[in-house]
Design an enzyme around this catalytic site. Structure first.
Site, PDB file in Angstrom:
ATOM      1  N   THR A  44       0.821  -1.208   0.000  1.00 51.07           N
ATOM      2  CA  THR A  44       0.000   0.000   0.000  1.00 51.07           C
ATOM      3  C   THR A  44       0.858   1.263   0.000  1.00 51.07           C
ATOM      4  OG1 THR A  44      -1.513   1.268   1.411  1.00 51.07           O
ATOM      5  CG2 THR A  44      -0.086  -0.276   2.537  1.00 51.07           C
ATOM      6  N   ASP A  45       0.287   2.349  -0.511  1.00 49.24           N
ATOM      7  CA  ASP A  45       0.986   3.646  -0.456  1.00 49.24           C
ATOM      8  C   ASP A  45       1.077   4.174   0.968  1.00 49.24           C
ATOM      9  OD1 ASP A  45      -1.708   4.314  -0.100  1.00 49.24           O
ATOM     10  OD2 ASP A  45      -1.772   5.776  -1.739  1.00 49.24           O
ATOM     11  N   GLU A  46       0.293   3.590   1.897  1.00 49.03           N
ATOM     12  CA  GLU A  46       0.291   4.095   3.275  1.00 49.03           C
ATOM     13  C   GLU A  46       1.621   3.883   3.983  1.00 49.03           C
ATOM     14  OE1 GLU A  46      -3.001   3.193   5.730  1.00 49.03           O
ATOM     15  OE2 GLU A  46      -4.440   3.361   4.105  1.00 49.03           O
ATOM     16  N   LYS A  52       2.208  -3.353   7.277  1.00 52.50           N
ATOM     17  CA  LYS A  52       2.451  -3.494   5.829  1.00 52.50           C
ATOM     18  C   LYS A  52       3.882  -3.045   5.496  1.00 52.50           C
ATOM     19  CE  LYS A  52       0.085  -4.640   2.972  1.00 52.50           C
ATOM     20  NZ  LYS A  52      -0.262  -5.994   2.429  1.00 52.50           N
ATOM     21  N   TYR A  57      -1.978  -0.722  11.100  1.00 48.03           N
ATOM     22  CA  TYR A  57      -2.105  -1.376   9.786  1.00 48.03           C
ATOM     23  C   TYR A  57      -0.916  -1.047   8.891  1.00 48.03           C
ATOM     24  CZ  TYR A  57      -3.319  -1.703   4.854  1.00 48.03           C
ATOM     25  OH  TYR A  57      -3.259  -1.937   3.499  1.00 48.03           O
TER      26      TYR A  57
HETATM   27  P1  NAD Z   1      -9.697  -7.286   2.283  1.00 46.38           P
HETATM   28  O1  NAD Z   1      -9.705  -7.056   3.748  1.00 46.38           O
HETATM   29  O2  NAD Z   1     -10.916  -6.984   1.491  1.00 46.38           O
HETATM   30  O3  NAD Z   1      -9.322  -8.822   1.993  1.00 46.38           O
HETATM   31  C1  NAD Z   1      -8.320  -9.493   2.688  1.00 46.38           C
HETATM   32  C2  NAD Z   1      -8.481 -10.987   2.411  1.00 46.38           C
HETATM   33  O4  NAD Z   1      -7.406 -11.677   3.068  1.00 46.38           O
HETATM   34  C3  NAD Z   1      -9.792 -11.586   2.944  1.00 46.38           C
HETATM   35  O5  NAD Z   1     -10.367 -12.431   1.994  1.00 46.38           O
HETATM   36  C4  NAD Z   1      -9.351 -12.354   4.186  1.00 46.38           C
HETATM   37  O6  NAD Z   1     -10.183 -13.483   4.475  1.00 46.38           O
HETATM   38  C5  NAD Z   1      -7.948 -12.800   3.766  1.00 46.38           C
HETATM   39  N1  NAD Z   1      -7.095 -13.075   4.929  1.00 46.38           N
HETATM   40  C6  NAD Z   1      -6.908 -12.289   6.015  1.00 46.38           C
HETATM   41  N2  NAD Z   1      -6.041 -12.883   6.872  1.00 46.38           N
HETATM   42  C7  NAD Z   1      -5.663 -14.055   6.284  1.00 46.38           C
HETATM   43  C8  NAD Z   1      -4.777 -15.092   6.658  1.00 46.38           C
HETATM   44  N3  NAD Z   1      -4.103 -15.066   7.823  1.00 46.38           N
HETATM   45  N4  NAD Z   1      -4.619 -16.130   5.816  1.00 46.38           N
HETATM   46  C9  NAD Z   1      -5.297 -16.192   4.638  1.00 46.38           C
HETATM   47  N5  NAD Z   1      -6.164 -15.239   4.244  1.00 46.38           N
HETATM   48  C10 NAD Z   1      -6.335 -14.176   5.059  1.00 46.38           C
HETATM   49  O7  NAD Z   1      -8.429  -6.494   1.738  1.00 46.38           O
HETATM   50  P2  NAD Z   1      -8.230  -5.716   0.360  1.00 46.38           P
HETATM   51  O8  NAD Z   1      -8.731  -4.343   0.492  1.00 46.38           O
HETATM   52  O9  NAD Z   1      -8.706  -6.568  -0.751  1.00 46.38           O
HETATM   53  O10 NAD Z   1      -6.627  -5.647   0.329  1.00 46.38           O
HETATM   54  C11 NAD Z   1      -5.881  -6.717  -0.233  1.00 46.38           C
HETATM   55  C12 NAD Z   1      -4.419  -6.361  -0.214  1.00 46.38           C
HETATM   56  O11 NAD Z   1      -4.200  -5.165  -0.944  1.00 46.38           O
HETATM   57  C13 NAD Z   1      -3.859  -6.097   1.183  1.00 46.38           C
HETATM   58  O12 NAD Z   1      -2.552  -6.618   1.252  1.00 46.38           O
HETATM   59  C14 NAD Z   1      -3.843  -4.592   1.292  1.00 46.38           C
HETATM   60  O13 NAD Z   1      -2.827  -4.159   2.184  1.00 46.38           O
HETATM   61  C15 NAD Z   1      -3.529  -4.208  -0.131  1.00 46.38           C
HETATM   62  N6  NAD Z   1      -3.997  -2.896  -0.579  1.00 46.38           N
HETATM   63  C16 NAD Z   1      -5.308  -2.543  -0.431  1.00 46.38           C
HETATM   64  C17 NAD Z   1      -5.750  -1.325  -0.938  1.00 46.38           C
HETATM   65  C18 NAD Z   1      -7.210  -0.895  -0.858  1.00 46.38           C
HETATM   66  O14 NAD Z   1      -7.547   0.200  -1.274  1.00 46.38           O
HETATM   67  N7  NAD Z   1      -8.113  -1.735  -0.355  1.00 46.38           N
HETATM   68  C19 NAD Z   1      -4.838  -0.469  -1.576  1.00 46.38           C
HETATM   69  C20 NAD Z   1      -3.490  -0.859  -1.682  1.00 46.38           C
HETATM   70  C21 NAD Z   1      -3.094  -2.075  -1.191  1.00 46.38           C
HETATM   71  O1  DAU Z   2      -4.157   3.872   0.450  1.00 48.51           O
HETATM   72  C1  DAU Z   2      -4.374   2.498   0.379  1.00 48.51           C
HETATM   73  C2  DAU Z   2      -5.212   2.044   1.565  1.00 48.51           C
HETATM   74  O2  DAU Z   2      -6.539   2.477   1.297  1.00 48.51           O
HETATM   75  C3  DAU Z   2      -5.165   0.542   1.777  1.00 48.51           C
HETATM   76  O3  DAU Z   2      -3.859   0.167   2.152  1.00 48.51           O
HETATM   77  C4  DAU Z   2      -6.145   0.113   2.873  1.00 48.51           C
HETATM   78  O4  DAU Z   2      -6.173  -1.304   2.973  1.00 48.51           O
HETATM   79  C5  DAU Z   2      -7.523   0.622   2.494  1.00 48.51           C
HETATM   80  O5  DAU Z   2      -8.445   0.298   3.522  1.00 48.51           O
HETATM   81  C6  DAU Z   2      -7.486   2.126   2.275  1.00 48.51           C
HETATM   82  O6  DAU Z   2      -7.174   2.800   3.519  1.00 48.51           O
HETATM   83  P1  DAU Z   2      -7.964   4.122   3.978  1.00 48.51           P
HETATM   84  O7  DAU Z   2      -7.851   4.239   5.436  1.00 48.51           O
HETATM   85  O8  DAU Z   2      -7.577   5.283   3.130  1.00 48.51           O
HETATM   86  O9  DAU Z   2      -9.467   3.679   3.514  1.00 48.51           O
HETATM   87  P2  DAU Z   2     -10.902   3.848   4.202  1.00 48.51           P
HETATM   88  O10 DAU Z   2     -11.883   3.342   3.193  1.00 48.51           O
HETATM   89  O11 DAU Z   2     -10.955   3.270   5.558  1.00 48.51           O
HETATM   90  O12 DAU Z   2     -11.066   5.417   4.342  1.00 48.51           O
HETATM   91  C7  DAU Z   2     -10.889   6.288   3.230  1.00 48.51           C
HETATM   92  C8  DAU Z   2     -10.978   7.714   3.739  1.00 48.51           C
HETATM   93  O13 DAU Z   2     -12.328   7.978   4.171  1.00 48.51           O
HETATM   94  C9  DAU Z   2     -10.105   7.995   4.936  1.00 48.51           C
HETATM   95  O14 DAU Z   2      -9.616   9.320   4.843  1.00 48.51           O
HETATM   96  C10 DAU Z   2     -11.059   7.862   6.131  1.00 48.51           C
HETATM   97  C11 DAU Z   2     -12.366   8.362   5.565  1.00 48.51           C
HETATM   98  N1  DAU Z   2     -13.602   7.786   6.103  1.00 48.51           N
HETATM   99  C12 DAU Z   2     -13.706   6.428   6.230  1.00 48.51           C
HETATM  100  C13 DAU Z   2     -14.870   5.838   6.663  1.00 48.51           C
HETATM  101  C14 DAU Z   2     -14.999   4.346   6.842  1.00 48.51           C
HETATM  102  C15 DAU Z   2     -14.687   8.608   6.388  1.00 48.51           C
HETATM  103  O15 DAU Z   2     -14.608   9.846   6.260  1.00 48.51           O
HETATM  104  N2  DAU Z   2     -15.853   8.035   6.809  1.00 48.51           N
HETATM  105  C16 DAU Z   2     -15.997   6.688   6.968  1.00 48.51           C
HETATM  106  O16 DAU Z   2     -17.097   6.233   7.349  1.00 48.51           O
END
Ligand code: NAD
Ligand code: DAU
Length: 332
Positions: A121-123, A152, A148
């Protein structure tokens, strides 16, 4: 036929990737997923039985992981605890999965010489000021803010060390915020869409000035396939689609697209340590590997995502009340 092992393939981005691979390649995909609260087996419904297999299990289970690596030509590692708000409530599962789980996969990759792509992630880079002209690049120093993002960051550093010290054949990508179908209702965009469907006012943390750099999950998938096929071992690639928007504007757009008054939302308690702005410079991926995003129209992508949540209420409705009860307990 290449055999891919995809960890976390029942989650949001992992399931989008599995559908993408089945549609755009001849690869066979085995998903390893623990089916935590965030995993949904239904996200993988309809995939062809001769191209797809599902294994329920933990990436930290070394014996299971070893047996799956024997069969795999390459591994794409999505599995993680992924939600910042949960990590502020209970960090432990983030350490177990994101750190120990990634370590377990790296040891299997070392033993079997397996190609591994690590999804991050960019975080890991912390946050930027709103007026900072710079964006994150592969050379930005790590500076994570939350439990989190720090786990990562730790997992990325493990991958780099296993490449350098043990010659593991790995690449890393760090992507910005994804949107699209199959995202859990705890996350910002699905939470607000499903709130409006349920007649609940959207909830904006703090003033809503925080900026996220949105990319469609489909573009993330095509970027990962590009890196898997053409990436240089040991390299890191940032994935982004120039989609910076502040949270307030996203909530207002959701309300407008759903036929509501754009002001019909509430400001709620801010997230502790809330990162202000993320912004990705993906020049390296574009110039060195020739990748380009296809989903450049955020309004159209968001409208399609709204349609998906409207059409798939059964997919998300069982999770909605529990998620809202959790947020309510924190004034969010
Ligand atoms: P998500 O929470 O929707 O899915 C995570 C999945 O991993 C689930 O299916 C869960 O059951 C599985 N899981 C969790 N723990 C596990 C374990 N110990 N063994 C096997 N499976 C397990 O997450 P997401 O949003 O799809 O993110 C997926 C990946 O992408 C993560 O590594 C996250 O850091 C990265 N990422 C997410 C975002 C975003 O915007 N959501 C952006 C950049 C990177
Ligand atoms: O940047 C990549 C990341 O993006 C991933 O690594 C994470 O897995 C993914 O969850 C996401 O992280 P964020 O914390 O940015 O996503 P989230 O959807 O939780 O929140 C997005 C923005 O919205 C953040 O600034 C918090 C805000 N927010 C979130 C929720 C749930 C609100 O204002 N209201 C809300 O109810």
């Amino acid at each position: 036929m290449r055999k891919l092992l995809v960890t976390g393939g029942a989650g949001f981005i992992g399931s989008n990737f599995v559908h993408h691979v089945i549609e755009h390649t001849d690869d066979h995909v085995t998903v390893l997923d623990k089916l935590t609260y965030a995993g949904n087996r239904a996200s993988l419904d309809g995939l062809p039985g001769d191209r797809f297999a599902f294994v329920e299990g933990d990436i930290a289970d070394a014996i299971l992981v070893d047996s799956l690596f024997v069969e795999a030509d390459a591994v794409v590692h999505y599995a993680a605890e992924s939600h910042n708000d949960n990590s502020l409530n209970d960090p432990r599962p983030f350490l177990d999965t994101n750190i120990v789980g990634t370590y377990t996969l790296l040891e299997a990759a070392r033993k079997h010489g397996t190609r591994l792509h690590h999804i991050s992630t960019d975080e890991v880079y912390g946050d930027l000021e709103l007026d900072d002209p710079e964006r994150f690049t592969e050379n930005t120093p790590y500076n994570p803010s939350s439990p989190y993002s720090s786990t990562k960051a730790g997992s990325d550093l493990l991958v780099r060390a296993w490449v350098r010290s043990f010659g593991v054949q790995a690449t890393i990508s760090n992507c910005s915020n994804n949107y699209g179908p199959y995202q859990h209702v705890e996350k910002f965009i699905p939470r607000q869409i499903t709130n409006v469907i349920r007649g609940i006012r959207p909830r904006l943390y703090g003033k809503g000035e925080n900026v996220r750099d949105w990319i469609h999950a489909e573009d993330h998938s095509s970027a990962v396939l590009t890196i898997l096929d053409k990436g240089v071992i040991g390299e890191t690639y940032l994935i982004g689609a120039d989609g910076e928007k502040n949270n307030k504007s996203v909530v207002e757009l959701i309300l407008e697209l759903m036929g509501q008054d754009a002001e019909a939302y509430d400001h709620v308690t801010d997230r502790a340590g809330h990162d202000l702005r993320y912004a990705i410079d993906s020049t390296k991926l574009r110039t060195e590997l020739g990748w380009e995003p296809q989903y450049r129209d955020f309004d159209a992508g968001l409208a399609a995502t709204i349609d998906w949540y409207r059409a798939n209420e059964l997919w998300w409705s069982a999770d909605k009340d529990g998620v809202e009860a959790f947020y309510a307990s924190k004034g969010q």
